[in-house]
Design an enzyme around this catalytic site. Structure first.
Site, mmCIF file in Angstrom:
data_model
loop_
_atom_site.group_PDB
_atom_site.id
_atom_site.type_symbol
_atom_site.label_atom_id
_atom_site.label_comp_id
_atom_site.label_asym_id
_atom_site.label_seq_id
_atom_site.Cartn_x
_atom_site.Cartn_y
_atom_site.Cartn_z
ATOM 1 N N GLU A 128 0.837 -1.215 0.000
ATOM 2 C CA GLU A 128 0.000 0.000 0.000
ATOM 3 C C GLU A 128 0.869 1.261 0.000
ATOM 4 O O GLU A 128 0.533 2.260 -0.640
ATOM 5 C CB GLU A 128 -0.919 -0.033 1.226
ATOM 6 C CG GLU A 128 -1.857 1.145 1.388
ATOM 7 C CD GLU A 128 -3.071 1.089 0.474
ATOM 8 O OE1 GLU A 128 -2.886 0.879 -0.743
ATOM 9 O OE2 GLU A 128 -4.189 1.276 0.970
ATOM 10 N N THR A 181 -4.804 10.651 -4.899
ATOM 11 C CA THR A 181 -4.723 10.571 -3.438
ATOM 12 C C THR A 181 -3.834 11.693 -2.903
ATOM 13 O O THR A 181 -4.141 12.305 -1.876
ATOM 14 C CB THR A 181 -4.164 9.204 -2.997
ATOM 15 O OG1 THR A 181 -4.989 8.180 -3.557
ATOM 16 C CG2 THR A 181 -4.175 9.066 -1.488
#
Lengths: 306, 306
Positions: A128, A181
């Site tokens: 991640e 993001t």
């Protein structure tokens, strides 16, 4: 067992009030992956379908998490990974998390489950981090544990499994626009009013209590985000219209999924969840923006072998 | 029934992570009050023992809350109030709340309980506002409902009753110094780092989950205050010493009670709670500051007729 096929689910992080800590798992949206034991050592990605992603393990989210786990465990075999990507990267419903989780879950299964779910989350965080530049677990934890999760802390990693009321459904709309993001992070203030923080932690405490008591009215009262939404909704066209229209047809709450652009709503019962889907579609049908919608029961099992 | 005697308990607000929303009720410390029905209309305070407080109902916390309720209900009788004050005003364990709660609870009992607990809290807030200049319920709610409470919102008032693990004990030390609530409020920042807010709402969610699951280890992990304590502990001499010493002897957590100067700790079991009491005494015995300490089971009943 030499080879398994797994379903790695999409997830919703933040859940309105719980920025960076809460998340839940979806059932009808997810990637499929095949993990295969090989005599040749190391991690090899042999197939990627759906989206254009790097094949080199060290540049691929699924590869990085697999390598982190592989290097620690040092098994006397290697693994091939096939990725059938259904969750669009950048959709805000845990696309990179599904990849990161899939490889470590699959390898763990093929090795006879030496690791527990927290340890799998720990390794998935390494993958991640490749996508989001920092270690988060708010999408990973619900993908691995299923249901609702609260990431109490990341270092040391402590994941709490919250109860899931039986009749709870999620509806999502994914507008086909790009919200990075990094941009969604940059738009947030470094400091927030103490009064807003108090409102938010009252909501988090209240939502956790509501999940424990299956109190749908209280879930509704708790699904408010006074901290993040005012900033991030600017990045999502028609956010307020979607929110207002789904609340009108009975949704318990509606907020940005992760860092967006997907928007989620929670409802009591499938009928309402489908009415919410129509309401979402109505808003975006009047625009030029392409979109997809989903209805899903909360997935209490999480990632699974299929 | 013409007259009742009641025990109005002391309370701990904030509970480390839940500034302004969490609280719990104590059992061994509290005021006593006698409420008596009279033919003469109105609210009359006829006796105050223990501390020097105003007799005029409109200037007395117990009087103000009683008047707010009385004026709304308009009963065809009046009430006399006797206050036997044991909780020192300004101690940080809900002294004004105990007064505000006692009168409305007593009058409600004598009228045959027309009001529910939330409504009683609502009226008690009017009295509390006289003492703290704004309407709060984080001490009132646990005094009325008992156990642990979460005040989800004040307007509209929504109080959640959280479960209380059976073996949970509180230990308190009240250093006999003055910390004014107004000063304790003024020292707080108007804005806080988002990262600290996230830590705090993870702790609140986690504590609520821990109370539901009677998970004492998780209670321990959750009882941290990264937002308020760094500021307010400056107003309490030897705070860090007390905290460190009680954690050493096994307390689950330790933080400022309300706006101080009292410090509370939570422990699993009475034995540990008493060891915590000794540890607190040891720290303050070496100073010139007078102090009192208490050990109390969590009072799950709240205010009661005696």
């Amino acid at each position: 067992m030499k080879e398994i096929k797994i379903f790695s689910p999409a997830t919703v992080a933040n859940v309105a009030c719980g920025f960076d800590v809460l998340g839940f798992c979806l059932d009808t949206i997810g990637d499929e992956m095949v993990i295969r034991k090989t005599e040749k050592k190391g991690i090899t990605i042999t197939k990627i379908e759906g989206y254009d992603l790097p094949f080199e393990a060290e540049n691929n989210v699924a590869g990085v998490s697999a390598l982190a786990m592989y290097n620690d465990l040092q098994p006397d075999c290697g693994f091939e990974i096939e990725i059938y990507k259904h969750i669009k990267p950048g959709s805000g419903i845990g696309s990179s998390s599904a990849s990161a989780v899939g490889s470590v879950f699959g390898i763990n299964e093929l090795l006879g489950k030496p690791l527990d779910k927290t340890k799998l989350t720990f390794y998935a965080m390494k993958g991640e981090a490749l996508a989001s530049k920092c270690e988060h677990a708010d999408n990973l934890a619900p993908a691995i544990f299923g249901g609702f999760t609260l990431v109490k802390s990341v270092n040391p990693l402590l994941v709490l499994e919250l109860p899931t009321p039986l009749d709870l459904y999620a509806t999502l709309i994914h507008p086909q626009i790009e919200v990075k993001t990094s941009e969604a992070r940059a738009i947030l203030p470094k400091e927030i009013p103490l009064s807003n923080a108090i409102t938010q932690w009252a909501n988090v405490g209240s939502l956790v209590h509501a999940l424990h008591t299956s109190d749908y009215d209280l879930i509704k009262e708790s699904l408010h985000d006074v901290v993040i939404e005012p900033y991030r909704k600017q990045l999502i066209p028609h956010f307020d219209e979607v929110k207002n229209s789904v609340l009108e047809v009975g949704a318990l709450g509606c907020a940005i999924s992760g860092s967006g652009p997907s928007i989620f709503a929670l409802s009591k019962g499938e009928t309402t969840a489908k009415a919410v889907q129509s309401a979402m579609q109505n808003v975006y049908s009047k625009t030029d923006i392409k979109f997809e919608t989903y209805v899903s029961k909360i997935n209490v099992q999480g990632i699974r072998v299929i």
